[in-house]
Design a protein around this motif. Structure first.
Motif, PDB file in Angstrom:
ATOM      1  N   HIS A 163      50.682  20.410  -5.765  1.00 43.02           N
ATOM      2  CA  HIS A 163      49.918  19.215  -6.116  1.00 43.02           C
ATOM      3  C   HIS A 163      50.707  18.521  -7.225  1.00 43.02           C
ATOM      4  O   HIS A 163      50.881  19.092  -8.309  1.00 43.02           O
ATOM      5  CB  HIS A 163      48.517  19.593  -6.598  1.00 43.02           C
ATOM      6  N   PHE A 208      50.811  25.182  -1.421  1.00 40.17           N
ATOM      7  CA  PHE A 208      50.826  23.736  -1.638  1.00 40.17           C
ATOM      8  C   PHE A 208      51.292  23.429  -3.053  1.00 40.17           C
ATOM      9  O   PHE A 208      51.085  24.212  -3.980  1.00 40.17           O
ATOM     10  CB  PHE A 208      49.418  23.143  -1.453  1.00 40.17           C
ATOM     11  N   VAL A 259      50.302  15.741  -2.320  1.00 39.97           N
ATOM     12  CA  VAL A 259      50.071  17.126  -1.962  1.00 39.97           C
ATOM     13  C   VAL A 259      51.134  17.463  -0.913  1.00 39.97           C
ATOM     14  O   VAL A 259      51.264  16.778   0.104  1.00 39.97           O
ATOM     15  CB  VAL A 259      48.663  17.352  -1.379  1.00 39.97           C
ATOM     16  N   ALA A 271      53.041  20.651   1.320  1.00 35.79           N
ATOM     17  CA  ALA A 271      53.053  22.055   1.783  1.00 35.79           C
ATOM     18  C   ALA A 271      54.467  22.572   1.619  1.00 35.79           C
ATOM     19  O   ALA A 271      55.442  21.897   1.961  1.00 35.79           O
ATOM     20  CB  ALA A 271      52.621  22.144   3.238  1.00 35.79           C
TER      21      ALA A 271
END
Length: 151
Positions: free
Chosen positions: A35, A33, A146, A148
């Motif tokens: 952020h 991920f 966020v 992926a």
């Protein structure tokens, strides 16, 4: 189709990724991920300022949120991660607004709709949209994310 090609097809030129305005990094990649720190709405190199329900209308707020979304994409590109996006997981929209203004979700659609335009179904995400009394530099909107990414 690559994301760069999709942006070109949409006629979107990403701004230069903004440098942090305090002691933090623009993004952190961890465990599949990314952020992304809260991004402010830069238009023509200037932060869009003001308060929804006071001196910024709904359309202006949506445009500011879209500008935040463009900066999220610019941060991904600067980090070499734009083409690795697997899914936009969550956006958090902070709207500088009066106590009477209740259309924060509509304002946040400026960023949300952009993610769908660019990434298609991979751009659909969970979201929070909240009103706050003030944002850094007097910004009208701030959006974090966020995302992926492919490993």
């Amino acid at each position: 189709m690559s994301i760069e090609a999709r942006l070109a097809e949409l006629g979107i030129d990403l701004p230069a990724a903004a440098a942090p305005v305090a002691s933090y990094v623009p993004l952190v990649e961890q465990g599949g991920f990314v952020h992304i720190s809260g991004q402010l709405p830069f238009v023509d190199g200037k932060v869009v300022t003001g308060r929804l329900g006071e001196d910024v209308d709904l359309e202006g707020g949506m445009e500011a949120a879209r500008a935040c979304g463009l900066m999220i994409l610019a941060q991904l590109k600067a980090a070499g991660l734009l083409e690795k996006v697997e899914r936009v997981v969550k956006l958090g929209a902070f709207v500088n607004s009066t106590g009477e203004f209740t259309d924060q979700p509509k304002v946040a659609n400026g960023a949300s709709d952009l993610m769908f335009e660019v990434f298609g179904e991979k751009g659909r995400h969970a979201r929070a949209a909240v009103g706050v009394p003030v944002l850094p530099l007097g910004a009208a909107v701030e959006v974090d994310a966020v995302i992926a990414i492919a490993q």
